[in-house]
Design a protein around this motif. Sequence first.
Motif, PDB file in Angstrom:
ATOM      1  N   GLY A 247       0.708  -1.264   0.061  1.00 14.47           N
ATOM      2  CA  GLY A 247      -0.042  -0.002  -0.047  1.00 14.47           C
ATOM      3  C   GLY A 247       0.902   1.324  -0.059  1.00 14.47           C
ATOM      4  N   ASN A 248       2.201   1.240   0.283  1.00 11.60           N
ATOM      5  CA  ASN A 248       2.878   2.251   0.073  1.00 11.60           C
ATOM      6  C   ASN A 248       3.179   2.589  -1.379  1.00 11.60           C
ATOM      7  OD1 ASN A 248       4.785   4.497   0.525  1.00 11.60           O
ATOM      8  ND2 ASN A 248       5.810   3.379   1.932  1.00 11.60           N
ATOM      9  N   ARG A 249       2.652   3.527  -2.002  1.00 15.69           N
ATOM     10  CA  ARG A 249       3.212   3.969  -3.277  1.00 15.69           C
ATOM     11  C   ARG A 249       4.449   4.949  -3.384  1.00 15.69           C
ATOM     12  NH1 ARG A 249       0.410   0.166  -3.676  1.00 15.69           N
ATOM     13  NH2 ARG A 249      -1.683   0.050  -4.806  1.00 15.69           N
ATOM     14  N   ASN A 250       5.011   5.414  -2.184  1.00  9.24           N
ATOM     15  CA  ASN A 250       6.237   6.209  -2.296  1.00  9.24           C
ATOM     16  C   ASN A 250       7.444   5.725  -2.454  1.00  9.24           C
ATOM     17  OD1 ASN A 250       4.311   8.751  -1.808  1.00  9.24           O
ATOM     18  ND2 ASN A 250       3.767   7.815   0.174  1.00  9.24           N
ATOM     19  N   VAL A 251       7.560   5.081  -3.522  1.00  7.40           N
ATOM     20  CA  VAL A 251       8.847   4.048  -3.525  1.00  7.40           C
ATOM     21  C   VAL A 251       9.821   4.985  -4.597  1.00  7.40           C
ATOM     22  CG1 VAL A 251       9.913   2.088  -4.402  1.00  7.40           C
ATOM     23  CG2 VAL A 251       7.920   2.302  -3.285  1.00  7.40           C
ATOM     24  N   ILE A 252      11.066   5.149  -4.288  1.00  8.52           N
ATOM     25  CA  ILE A 252      11.967   5.753  -5.202  1.00  8.52           C
ATOM     26  C   ILE A 252      13.113   4.720  -5.189  1.00  8.52           C
ATOM     27  CG2 ILE A 252      13.709   7.651  -5.335  1.00  8.52           C
ATOM     28  CD1 ILE A 252      11.822   9.154  -3.311  1.00  8.52           C
ATOM     29  N   LEU A 253      13.458   4.446  -6.441  1.00 10.24           N
ATOM     30  CA  LEU A 253      14.918   3.484  -6.665  1.00 10.24           C
ATOM     31  C   LEU A 253      16.111   4.429  -7.093  1.00 10.24           C
ATOM     32  CD1 LEU A 253      12.862   1.784  -9.743  1.00 10.24           C
ATOM     33  CD2 LEU A 253      13.145   0.901  -7.444  1.00 10.24           C
ATOM     34  N   CYS A 254      17.198   3.539  -6.537  1.00 10.06           N
ATOM     35  CA  CYS A 254      18.587   4.172  -6.318  1.00 10.06           C
ATOM     36  C   CYS A 254      19.539   3.344  -6.926  1.00 10.06           C
ATOM     37  CB  CYS A 254      18.814   4.381  -4.861  1.00 10.06           C
ATOM     38  SG  CYS A 254      20.294   5.405  -4.605  1.00 10.06           S
ATOM     39  N   GLU A 255      20.059   3.776  -7.897  1.00 11.26           N
ATOM     40  CA  GLU A 255      21.110   3.033  -8.703  1.00 11.26           C
ATOM     41  C   GLU A 255      22.604   3.566  -7.860  1.00 11.26           C
ATOM     42  OE1 GLU A 255      24.323   1.154 -10.260  1.00 11.26           O
ATOM     43  OE2 GLU A 255      21.842   0.708 -10.778  1.00 11.26           O
ATOM     44  N   ILE A 280      10.757   1.259 -18.630  1.00 14.94           N
ATOM     45  CA  ILE A 280      10.091   0.166 -17.994  1.00 14.94           C
ATOM     46  C   ILE A 280       9.172   0.528 -16.732  1.00 14.94           C
ATOM     47  CG2 ILE A 280      11.450  -1.445 -19.212  1.00 14.94           C
ATOM     48  CD1 ILE A 280      13.074  -2.189 -16.335  1.00 14.94           C
ATOM     49  N   SER A 281       9.486   1.435 -16.096  1.00 13.96           N
ATOM     50  CA  SER A 281       8.706   1.806 -14.755  1.00 13.96           C
ATOM     51  C   SER A 281       8.510   3.276 -14.617  1.00 13.96           C
ATOM     52  CB  SER A 281       9.995   1.465 -13.418  1.00 13.96           C
ATOM     53  OG  SER A 281       8.973   1.825 -12.252  1.00 13.96           O
ATOM     54  N   HIS A 282       7.302   3.437 -13.913  1.00 10.52           N
ATOM     55  CA  HIS A 282       7.053   4.717 -13.543  1.00 10.52           C
ATOM     56  C   HIS A 282       7.602   5.469 -12.376  1.00 10.52           C
ATOM     57  CE1 HIS A 282       4.590   3.404 -10.207  1.00 10.52           C
ATOM     58  NE2 HIS A 282       4.285   2.182 -11.091  1.00 10.52           N
ATOM     59  N   LEU A 283       8.330   4.646 -11.520  1.00  4.43           N
ATOM     60  CA  LEU A 283       8.933   5.089 -10.343  1.00  4.43           C
ATOM     61  C   LEU A 283      10.028   5.982 -10.613  1.00  4.43           C
ATOM     62  CD1 LEU A 283       9.099   1.533  -8.528  1.00  4.43           C
ATOM     63  CD2 LEU A 283       7.235   3.540  -8.258  1.00  4.43           C
ATOM     64  N   PRO A 284      10.296   6.959  -9.718  1.00 10.84           N
ATOM     65  CA  PRO A 284      11.343   7.843  -9.714  1.00 10.84           C
ATOM     66  C   PRO A 284      12.799   6.831  -9.445  1.00 10.84           C
ATOM     67  CG  PRO A 284       9.800   8.864  -7.963  1.00 10.84           C
ATOM     68  CD  PRO A 284       9.330   7.240  -8.418  1.00 10.84           C
ATOM     69  N   ILE A 285      13.730   7.605  -9.978  1.00  9.69           N
ATOM     70  CA  ILE A 285      15.091   6.718 -10.123  1.00  9.69           C
ATOM     71  C   ILE A 285      15.935   7.980  -9.632  1.00  9.69           C
ATOM     72  CG2 ILE A 285      15.582   6.912 -12.365  1.00  9.69           C
ATOM     73  CD1 ILE A 285      17.358   4.359 -11.637  1.00  9.69           C
ATOM     74  N   ILE A 286      16.788   7.721  -8.544  1.00 11.39           N
ATOM     75  CA  ILE A 286      18.098   8.521  -8.283  1.00 11.39           C
ATOM     76  C   ILE A 286      19.323   7.974  -8.413  1.00 11.39           C
ATOM     77  CG2 ILE A 286      16.395   9.641  -6.768  1.00 11.39           C
ATOM     78  CD1 ILE A 286      17.998   8.691  -4.328  1.00 11.39           C
TER      79      ILE A 286
END
Length: 359
Positions: A247-255, A280-286
């Motif tokens: 249920g947590n939609r506040n996900v940020i990916l980090c390389e 391939i994803s809608h998530l933010p990436i940092i």
Amino acid sequence: MIVVMKASCSEENIEHVLTVLEKHGLTGHPSRGVERTVIGVLGAVGPSGAPGAIGGINPTIGETLESLPCVDSVLRVSKPYKLASREFHPENTTVEVPVACVDGGSVFIGGDAVVMMAGPCTVESEKQLMTTAEAVRKEGAVILRGGAFKPSTSPYGFRGLGEEGLRLLAKARSEFGMAVITEVMTPSDVPMVCEYADILQIGTRNMQNYMLLDEVGRTQKPVVLKRGMSATFEEWLLAAEYVLSQGNRNVILCERGIRTFEKMTRNTMDISAIPLIKQISHLPIISDPSQGTGRRDLVTPMTLASVAAGTDALLIEVHPNPDEALKDGAQSLTLDQFQQLMPQLQAVAGAIGRTVITK
């Protein structure tokens, strides 16, 4: 499965589709875009129509949905990660982080502007943290990084100050108006870390700690999920799926670099991950060039390359005296080096039509 609604559909139509899905033991997740709404469908339904059976979604359910006048089409999601896929959620996700020192009181990671997160790898003392926080805030960083709990390859390495470190981070936030990002390592620590942190960081060693991912997923705190040191993109996105599915939609990916055969750098910084993930994803990436390279002299060029590749934020290690740091001094910028980096960062961002949030 994805249900594409017609452009003219109403909220009542969307609720009707959600009710139909619920009757079949499925869960619908609406994603309202600029032009139309799509509803992602989660849940396994077998050929018998029984919820939870093996064999995938019953084709008759798709036919039922397609027969509704408000539905444009029904598509199958081809990716094993559903909630994290761009098929499921065509619009880019932005994650709001409360930041007192900026206009409006919040920043949005995943938007048009680049966000700078900077600070020491590990909180060592009040003086060290406050000196660093003041310096990086002066140059435009709006989020303060700092580890209170630190995983260490050796059991004899410095492992952080624990809750005292969290209290110091909260004090720095109060004094300088910055948000705080810090790592949480165990499920039992999540409630305590949530009291102090604005962003929960999941480190590379815990990317597949599924109990921890479930626990941070039950919070509504933004979560920065670092790529595992040997993780594929699919494994990384499936780890994100654990958080999203709670249920947590506040996900940020980090390389943060991956382990390869190369020994001249601590890790191999995979810049290609940034544009590929955005496809391939809608998530933010940092990106974290400090961990990504392990070398102070490479942090600036890899920071600039990350911005050119489309990163949504940077996670940079800075220390008043890196040569005396208790943890990862070799990859930490000095205060002067961070000062020199920020104008270069703004120049590269400007060259590709983006800005850097500094106030």
